[in-house]
Design an enzyme around this catalytic site. Structure first.
Site, short mmCIF file in Angstrom:
data_model
loop_
_atom_site.label_atom_id
_atom_site.label_comp_id
_atom_site.label_asym_id
_atom_site.label_seq_id
_atom_site.Cartn_x
_atom_site.Cartn_y
_atom_site.Cartn_z
N TYR A 19 23.04 47.69 75.48
CA TYR A 19 22.39 47.03 74.35
C TYR A 19 23.32 45.98 73.73
O TYR A 19 22.91 44.85 73.45
CB TYR A 19 22.01 48.09 73.32
CG TYR A 19 21.26 47.61 72.12
CD1 TYR A 19 19.94 47.16 72.22
CD2 TYR A 19 21.86 47.62 70.86
CE1 TYR A 19 19.24 46.74 71.10
CE2 TYR A 19 21.16 47.21 69.73
CZ TYR A 19 19.85 46.77 69.86
OH TYR A 19 19.16 46.35 68.75
N LYS B 208 22.60 41.98 73.62
CA LYS B 208 22.50 41.28 72.34
C LYS B 208 23.56 40.19 72.22
O LYS B 208 23.33 39.16 71.59
CB LYS B 208 22.61 42.28 71.19
CG LYS B 208 21.41 43.21 71.08
CD LYS B 208 20.09 42.46 70.99
CE LYS B 208 18.93 43.35 70.63
NZ LYS B 208 17.65 42.61 70.59
#
Length: 312
Positions: free
Chosen positions: A174, A178
């Site tokens: 993640y 991002k």
């Protein structure tokens, strides 16, 4: 008095629930016609009755309030379905002016335990999903601009995360996705500026279905708006999508709980030059080892302090 987004058409991905839903409703409230995208088909409610797909439910909310909306249930991480999403906005509303990329999933695990598919799926939905829609929206704006001989109106709002800024030990997939989204955003901002398009990224903190485990220990207040409500994030998205934000481009902003923080770009903290043609191990040891010896234990490039940001 006209609304800020009146006459504009928007696409919001991952808009069937949570942040995306709040953002789609806000854009519609400000006057935009909205294509509500969320990957999911009709299902069953608690009583066993058939229920509309989440995207259709949000589109119905917008239409019930007097706005214009179209539901799209395609997978933005699929290149051809992302093309269809952008094309659906143009076909329904005549053009696309605003793209809000929000769709995402979580597959949390420590890096030494993560499976290949847990890495691949998160990168696919977040990073590739952002690229896919951006690619076709950018082509649309470039073609319109070249045909008109002038810049057009275009706004991209991407969704990054504090997990990228601060580092998140249990979310290597993640955090990487991002961080990649921020790189995609700044690259896109530079590439599309001459066509009249801006691209910015936000790091929202909100209580949604995707983050329910992350914020499970934080109780909601007995009265008043939850500081982690998605409704705190939506107004910033509406602003970045509006003409008022024309000079905001390639920026990263943290938003939650009635607070917006503008993140400063990275700056060079120290520089060392070799006194020879090139560095040797001993020279680097003499320069860098003492430099880091005085730094706080555990300090990294990650900006952990952003996790302490809150409304004053």
């Amino acid at each position: 008095m006209s609304l800020p987004l009146e006459g504009l058409a928007a696409v919001v991905t991952g808009a069937g629930r949570g942040l995306g839903r709040a953002e789609a409703l806000e854009l519609a409230r400000l006057g935009a016609a909205v294509v509500v995208n969320d990957y999911g088909q009709p299902g069953r409610d608690g009583s066993g009755e058939a229920s509309a797909a989440p995207a259709e439910q949000v589109a119905d909310e917008i239409r019930a309030a007097g706005g214009k909306a179209l539901a799209h249930t395609g997978d933005v991480a699929d290149f051809s379905q992302a093309r269809e999403l952008v094309e659906s906005a143009v076909a329904e509303f005549g053009k696309l002016d605003i793209l809000v990329n929000n769709a995402g999933i979580l597959r949390d695990r420590m890096v030494f335990s993560m499976a290949e598919d847990e890495w691949d799926s998160v990168i696919r939905v977040h990073l590739k999903g952002h690229f896919n829609t951006t690619r076709f929206a950018a082509a649309h704006w470039r073609e319109r601009s070249k045909a008109a001989g002038t810049p057009v109106y275009g706004r991209i709002v991407n969704t990054s995360s504090e997990a990228f800024l601060a580092g998140s030990a249990g979310q290597p997939n993640y955090a990487a996705a991002k961080g990649g989204i921020v790189g995609l955003t700044t690259s896109t901002a530079l590439a599309l500026a001459k066509y009249g398009v801006t691209a910015n990224a936000i790091c929202p903190r909100a209580r949604t279905r995707m983050t329910e485990d992350v914020f499970a220990g934080l109780q909601q207040p007995g009265e008043g708006l939850d500081p982690l409500a998605p409704e705190h994030v939506a107004p910033l998205v509406g602003y970045l999508a509006s003409p008022a934000a024309g000079r905001v481009n390639g920026q990263l902003l943290v938003v939650h709980g009635g607070m917006v923080a503008v993140v400063e770009r990275p700056r060079v903290q120290a520089r060392f030059d070799s006194k020879q043609d090139t560095f040797t191990h001993d020279e680097l040891d003499a320069l860098l080892t003492p430099h880091y010896a005085g730094r706080p234990e555990g300090e990294t490039f990650g900006a952990v302090e952003v996790l302490g940001l809150k409304r004053g």
